[in-house]
Design a protein around this motif. Structure first.
Motif: not given
Length: 297
Positions: A47-48, A57-60, A276-279
């Motif tokens: 996300i970051a 906060e939006q990222q969380q 959740t995947y290590k893209r």
């Protein structure tokens, strides 16, 4: 043990309405977010990287919603596979741009359909397999018992399942000659030597070249698709979108067009993408998921 738990989840979640299953998934997701440090780290990192314009906060908020949606996809399996495995239509609330699919099929060349890890791709697969001659390319899980279950449930509506290996490519080409609709998950990170780097949300992502090579070789119509989760009422909306003609150009240009199309699809429901995947684990520089140890002293 993993196979037993997977089977148990499928059986138990098939016993309840979809709304109940989703509520239960929300509770499990809250625990998962709290105690799974590894997946929390991967999600936060993705996300970051991909949404730097958001504040922390939006990222969380997006990261937590992602874990919820990804967990929900797992806990929907019983309801989807055991209750609706041969008729998924009662769960489909709306179909966006369905004419794109029918126009592509009408060309009589088969269709290459890119279905990223967005929403619930099991719903999409069952919908398509009942609609047209449908083949899907998949990567078998390491656990043979789990593969057997997946193969059984995905095949209920007649889908032709092709393993992602050297023989699988030949089977795809044969299926296209038979005017099949071919579903491929295009955003799985390939092994080293089986892809190229292309921009994805502003980040270099090592992306499979197989999809692009097949498109260029066959000139088959290419479209994007996803089954997005809805809540009122509980169900799914199918989205179809066209892909730029750049998909038929050289590999680098084609892969860039593919990633841009995936990015546009993700924008429909960002929290329902598999963050959740290590893209981005294959990089020319540092691995972004590596946790740096604190300096001693």
């Amino acid at each position: 043990m993993r196979s037993f738990l997977f089977r148990l989840i499928i059986i138990l979640t098939s016993l309840f309405p979809l709304t109940w299953t989703r509520r239960f998934a929300r509770s499990i997701a809250a625990l998962f977010w709290r105690f799974s440090k590894k997946h929390r780290h991967i999600t936060n990192t993705n996300i970051a990287l991909c949404y730097p314009q958001m504040d922390s906060e939006q990222q969380q908020i997006l990261a937590k919603e992602t874990v919820l949606e990804n967990t929900t996809s797992l806990f929907e399996l019983g309801h989807i596979w055991r209750r609706h495995g041969t008729d998924i239509n009662p769960l489909i609330q709306r179909i966006h741009n369905e004419e794109i699919l029918h126009q592509a099929l009408a060309q009589g060349q088969g269709v290459l359909l890119a279905a990223p890890h967005l929403g619930n791709w099991e719903v999409l697969g069952l919908y398509l397999s009942a609609l047209e001659r449908f083949s899907l390319l998949y990567k078998p899980p390491k656990d043979a018992s789990i593969e057997h279950l997946i193969h059984h449930y995905r095949g209920q509506s007649g889908a032709n399942q092709i393993t992602a290996d050297s023989s699988g490519v030949k089977k795809i080409l044969v299926a296209l000659k038979q005017q099949h609709l071919i579903g491929i998950l295009p955003d799985q990170q390939p092994k080293s030597g089986q892809g190229v780097f292309a921009d994805f949300f502003g980040v270099p992502a090592y992306t499979m070249s197989l999809f692009s090579r097949i498109a260029a070789k066959t000139r088959t119509p290419v479209i994007m698709a996803a089954a997005i989760r809805t809540h009122k009422p509980a169900g799914f909306e199918i989205h179809f979108r066209q892909v730029s003609d750049d998909i038929y150009e050289d590999t680098e240009t084609s892969v860039a067009a593919l990633n841009k199309a995936i990015q546009d699809m993700v924008a429909i429901a960002p929290s329902q993408y598999q963050w959740t995947y290590k893209r981005f684990s294959i990089q020319e520089g540092d691995n972004p998921y590596q946790v740096k140890s604190k300096a001693a002293g």
